[in-house]
Design a protein around this motif. Structure first.
Motif, short mmCIF file in Angstrom:
data_model
loop_
_atom_site.label_atom_id
_atom_site.label_comp_id
_atom_site.label_asym_id
_atom_site.label_seq_id
_atom_site.Cartn_x
_atom_site.Cartn_y
_atom_site.Cartn_z
N ALA A 126 -2.56 -5.46 -1.27
CA ALA A 126 -2.71 -4.03 -1.53
C ALA A 126 -1.97 -3.63 -2.79
O ALA A 126 -2.44 -2.78 -3.57
CB ALA A 126 -2.21 -3.22 -0.33
N GLU A 172 1.54 2.68 -3.56
CA GLU A 172 0.42 3.13 -4.40
C GLU A 172 0.59 4.56 -4.91
O GLU A 172 0.45 4.82 -6.11
CB GLU A 172 -0.90 3.01 -3.63
N SER A 176 0.83 -1.21 0.00
CA SER A 176 0.00 0.00 0.00
C SER A 176 0.86 1.26 0.00
O SER A 176 0.45 2.30 -0.53
CB SER A 176 -0.94 0.01 1.21
N THR A 198 -3.54 -2.06 -6.27
CA THR A 198 -3.00 -0.90 -6.97
C THR A 198 -2.87 -1.20 -8.46
O THR A 198 -3.24 -0.37 -9.30
CB THR A 198 -1.63 -0.50 -6.38
#
Length: 116
Positions: A62, A31, A28, A66
């Motif tokens: 995550a 991203e 994450s 993305t």
């Protein structure tokens, strides 16, 4: 220790073909960097964008989210994302989550660059 994600871009084929190099871990935290680099590509050069994973060491859910978001954005604007340099584990993960149905996968940059 987590390996930070580094994202950079270069243009091949006379400055027409963007190649986004992603190294390290795609989580994450990556991203924003991935999206910023993609957004920096001029609209007229987003018809074909290569994502180079040859230096990527890890991806989690995550990170996959993305990539799905990026593929969706590209597709909505008549562009396409292609993957380059996936190791066998990442390729299997992409198969399992179904991303290989939406992107062309090249073994290496040389192969991708020779494709029109």
């Amino acid at each position: 220790m987590a390996e930070d994600c580094k994202v950079s871009i270069e243009f091949e084929k006379g400055g027409v073909l963007p190649i986004v190099h992603i190294s390290g871990e795609i989580t994450s935290e990556a991203e924003d960097d991935i999206n910023q680099v993609y957004d920096s590509i001029p609209n007229d050069k987003r018809t074909r964008v290569l994502l180079n994973f040859s230096e990527t060491s890890y991806i989690n859910s995550a990170g996959i989210a993305t990539l799905i978001s990026l593929i969706t954005r590209s597709s909505e604007n008549q562009g396409k994302i292609e993957f380059v340099g996936l190791n066998s584990h990442f390729r299997k993960v992409m198969d399992i989550v179904g991303l290989t149905d939406f992107v062309l996968i090249h073994d290496n940059l040389q192969t991708a660059l020779s494709t029109t």
